[in-house]
Design a protein around this motif. Structure first.
Motif, short mmCIF file in Angstrom:
data_model
loop_
_atom_site.label_atom_id
_atom_site.label_comp_id
_atom_site.label_asym_id
_atom_site.label_seq_id
_atom_site.Cartn_x
_atom_site.Cartn_y
_atom_site.Cartn_z
N VAL A 140 0.85 -1.20 0.00
CA VAL A 140 0.00 0.00 0.00
C VAL A 140 0.89 1.25 0.00
N ARG A 141 1.89 1.25 0.87
CA ARG A 141 2.74 2.46 0.96
C ARG A 141 3.57 2.64 -0.31
N PRO A 142 4.22 1.59 -0.83
CA PRO A 142 4.95 1.79 -2.09
C PRO A 142 4.05 2.30 -3.22
N LEU A 143 2.83 1.78 -3.32
CA LEU A 143 1.95 2.24 -4.40
C LEU A 143 1.52 3.69 -4.16
N ARG A 144 1.21 3.97 -2.90
CA ARG A 144 0.66 5.29 -2.58
C ARG A 144 1.73 6.37 -2.55
N GLU A 145 2.95 6.00 -2.10
CA GLU A 145 3.96 7.03 -1.89
C GLU A 145 5.15 6.88 -2.83
N SER A 146 5.80 5.71 -2.81
CA SER A 146 7.03 5.57 -3.62
C SER A 146 6.73 5.71 -5.10
N LEU A 147 5.56 5.23 -5.54
CA LEU A 147 5.23 5.27 -6.97
C LEU A 147 4.25 6.40 -7.29
N ALA A 148 4.14 7.36 -6.37
CA ALA A 148 3.16 8.44 -6.57
C ALA A 148 3.49 9.29 -7.79
N GLY A 149 4.74 9.27 -8.25
CA GLY A 149 5.11 10.06 -9.43
C GLY A 149 5.13 9.26 -10.71
N ASP A 150 4.81 7.98 -10.61
CA ASP A 150 4.88 7.09 -11.78
C ASP A 150 3.47 6.75 -12.24
N LYS A 151 3.37 5.96 -13.31
CA LYS A 151 2.05 5.53 -13.78
C LYS A 151 2.01 4.01 -13.75
N VAL A 152 1.23 3.47 -12.85
CA VAL A 152 1.14 2.01 -12.73
C VAL A 152 0.14 1.50 -13.75
N ASN A 153 0.55 0.48 -14.50
CA ASN A 153 -0.35 -0.08 -15.52
C ASN A 153 -0.90 -1.44 -15.14
N ARG A 154 -0.19 -2.14 -14.25
CA ARG A 154 -0.62 -3.50 -13.95
C ARG A 154 -0.14 -3.92 -12.58
N VAL A 155 -1.00 -4.63 -11.87
CA VAL A 155 -0.62 -5.26 -10.60
C VAL A 155 -1.05 -6.71 -10.75
N LEU A 156 -0.11 -7.62 -10.56
CA LEU A 156 -0.40 -9.05 -10.78
C LEU A 156 0.24 -9.83 -9.65
N GLY A 157 -0.57 -10.61 -8.94
CA GLY A 157 0.10 -11.32 -7.86
C GLY A 157 -0.71 -12.39 -7.16
N ILE A 158 -0.02 -13.03 -6.24
CA ILE A 158 -0.62 -14.04 -5.37
C ILE A 158 -0.81 -13.33 -4.02
N VAL A 159 -2.06 -13.11 -3.65
CA VAL A 159 -2.31 -12.32 -2.44
C VAL A 159 -3.07 -13.12 -1.38
N ASN A 160 -3.17 -14.43 -1.57
CA ASN A 160 -3.82 -15.25 -0.55
C ASN A 160 -2.96 -16.47 -0.27
N GLY A 161 -2.50 -16.55 0.97
CA GLY A 161 -1.57 -17.61 1.34
C GLY A 161 -2.23 -18.98 1.42
N THR A 162 -3.46 -19.02 1.93
CA THR A 162 -4.15 -20.30 2.12
C THR A 162 -4.32 -21.01 0.78
N THR A 163 -4.81 -20.28 -0.21
CA THR A 163 -5.04 -20.91 -1.52
C THR A 163 -3.72 -21.25 -2.20
N ASN A 164 -2.71 -20.44 -1.96
CA ASN A 164 -1.42 -20.77 -2.57
C ASN A 164 -0.87 -22.06 -1.97
N PHE A 165 -1.09 -22.22 -0.66
CA PHE A 165 -0.64 -23.45 0.00
C PHE A 165 -1.37 -24.65 -0.61
N ILE A 166 -2.68 -24.53 -0.79
CA ILE A 166 -3.47 -25.65 -1.31
C ILE A 166 -3.02 -26.00 -2.74
N LEU A 167 -2.91 -24.97 -3.58
CA LEU A 167 -2.52 -25.23 -4.98
C LEU A 167 -1.09 -25.78 -5.06
N ASP A 168 -0.24 -25.28 -4.18
CA ASP A 168 1.15 -25.78 -4.15
C ASP A 168 1.17 -27.26 -3.77
#
Ligand code: HSE
Length: 429
Positions: A140-168
């Motif tokens: 949240v802080r990097p997006l809100r502050e560190s990248l405040a002068g840039d233009k973000v086009n895409r965010v792609l990720g694994i944001v749930n540990g439980t499901t990643n554990f199951i799929l793994d």
């Protein structure tokens, strides 16, 4: 240095709250030095006061959360209760009484973030929620502050540990979904009611928060297309392996190519083993952020658990306390682009489709015609026949989700197609 302490009210003392209380006590001297004033735990609101909580000062425990946030001398309220109510009312009351709020509550922020930010702004206080997205990982802080002068086009990720554990587990042991879920439950990764995780609600809330901040627009949970992992089968995982891929539950937030809209979605997808997200194992989280000037950034780490989540809460607490001392506030909501969120049908990606078909002359041609009639270009086809039946695996080039859905509907109407056994998107190429 100011000697009058900043006062903190802690709402909730479960796995995260108890770690927050413990760190506030054991690291008091460091926190004082970093903030520039002592910070004092003034009260801890809990539902079950008699539960033993090691390292948590018993004299601070109360069951009256409302009275605690109404005290009037509280500088920062830390909300780690979760869920919509009573968290929402308590946060509103905290703002009304002039306190800043640090929250780990993804569901509430994803649903009511705009109203909460407006209330904080009106009272001249802070609202921070780093811990709501991917535990300890700073996002949240990097997006809100560190990248405040840039233009973000895409965010792609694994944001749930439980499901990643199951799929793994499904990937490494060949287990089916239920077996892998049982293992996740036995090891404490999955909750007794795993719905929020396995149906993708938790990841969708995080996607909404990330998309809103990344694209400076409003995105709520309802805007996020959501599919969980309950339908992922051992055969999907085996198909992925044959393609040199693995299956992950991905959160994907994208700015449209023409820049006029955004999309946010959560669904299982095949990704190539060469993609860095493929090597994110067990309950870890990882998120790629693609920005115009910065390029591709990857954030990786523990996305859940008491101690890692407490780390994110404490970081926000220090920020809120520093602002308090400086009589200022941190960044509030930034939603000036007002970009609309497009429906899932507009999303462009690739697809892996498994069909059970009759094995007789002309069937492949019939299937290929349906794809072509809907403007979906085929990349590869693999067929395996047995006893007059065949399984066909079609991988497409890029197509819109609307075109793919129409293709699948038409395929289902063909007499020669016995079943559309699975459809999975292919990402990360
Ligand atoms: N249940 C979540 C997960 C952690 O498994 O990642 C809290 O959002």
């Amino acid at each position: 240095m100011r000697t009058r302490p900043l006062k903190v009210a802690l709402l909730g003392c479960g796995v995260v709250g108890s770690e927050v209380a413990r760190i506030m006590t054991t690291h008091a001297a460091d926190l004082t030095a970093r903030i520039g004033a002592p910070v004092e735990l003034a009260g801890i609101a809990v539902r079950r006061p008699n539960r033993v909580r090691e390292g948590v000062p018993a004299e601070l425990v109360t069951t009256d959360a409302t009275a605690l946030v109404k005290r009037g001398d509280i500088d920062v309220v830390v909300e780690v209760i979760g869920g919509i109510e009573p968290a929402r009312s308590l946060i509103s009351t905290a703002f009304e009484h002039g306190a800043s709020v640090v929250s780990a509550n993804k569901a509430l922020v994803a649903q009511d973030g705009a109203a909460l930010h407006a209330a904080a702004l009106e009272r001249g206080v802070d609202l921070y929620y780093e811990a709501a997205v991917a535990g300890a990982i700073p996002l949240v802080r990097p997006l809100r502050e560190s990248l405040a002068g840039d233009k973000v086009n895409r965010v792609l990720g694994i944001v749930n540990g439980t499901t990643n554990f199951i799929l793994d587990r499904m990937d490494t042991s060949g287990a089916g979904y239920s077996e892998a879920l049982d293992e996740a439950t036995a090891l404490g990764y999955a909750e007794a009611d795993p719905t929020a995780d396995v149906e993708g609600f938790d990841a969708a809330a995080k996607a909404a928060i990330l998309a809103g901040i990344a694209f400076h627009t409003r995105v709520t949970l309802d805007d996020v297309h959501r599919e969980g992992i309950t339908e992922v089968t051992a055969s999907d995982i085996a198909s992925a392996k044959r393609m040199g891929c693995t299956v992950k539950l991905l959160a994907i937030c994208e700015r449209a190519e023409d820049g006029r809209s955004v999309t946010a979605r959560v669904h299982p997808a095949m990704i190539p083993l060469s993609h860095p997200l493929a090597s994110v194992r067990e309950a870890y989280n990882a998120v790629f952020v693609e920005a115009e000037a910065a390029g591709r950034l990857m954030f990786y780490g523990p996305g859940a658990g008491g101690l890692p989540t407490a780390s994110a809460v404490l970081g926000d607490l220090v920020a809120a306390c520093r602002n308090r001392l400086g009589q200022t506030t941190g960044p509030g909501e930034s939603a000036y682009t007002r970009l609309p969120v497009s429906p899932m049908g507009d999303v462009i990606t690739r697809y892996h489709i498994s069909l059970d078909v009759a094995d007789k002359p002309g069937v492949l041609a019939q299937v290929a015609t349906v794809f072509s009639e809907h403007g979906v270009s085929i990349d590869t086809v693999r067929q395996q026949g047995k006893d007059g039946e065949a399984s066909l695996v079609v991988v497409t080039h890029q197509a819109s989700d609307a075109a793919l859905t129409a293709t699948v509907e038409a395929l289902r109407r063909l007499d020669t197609v016995r079943d559309v056994a699975s459809i999975m998107r292919v990402e990360g190429e």
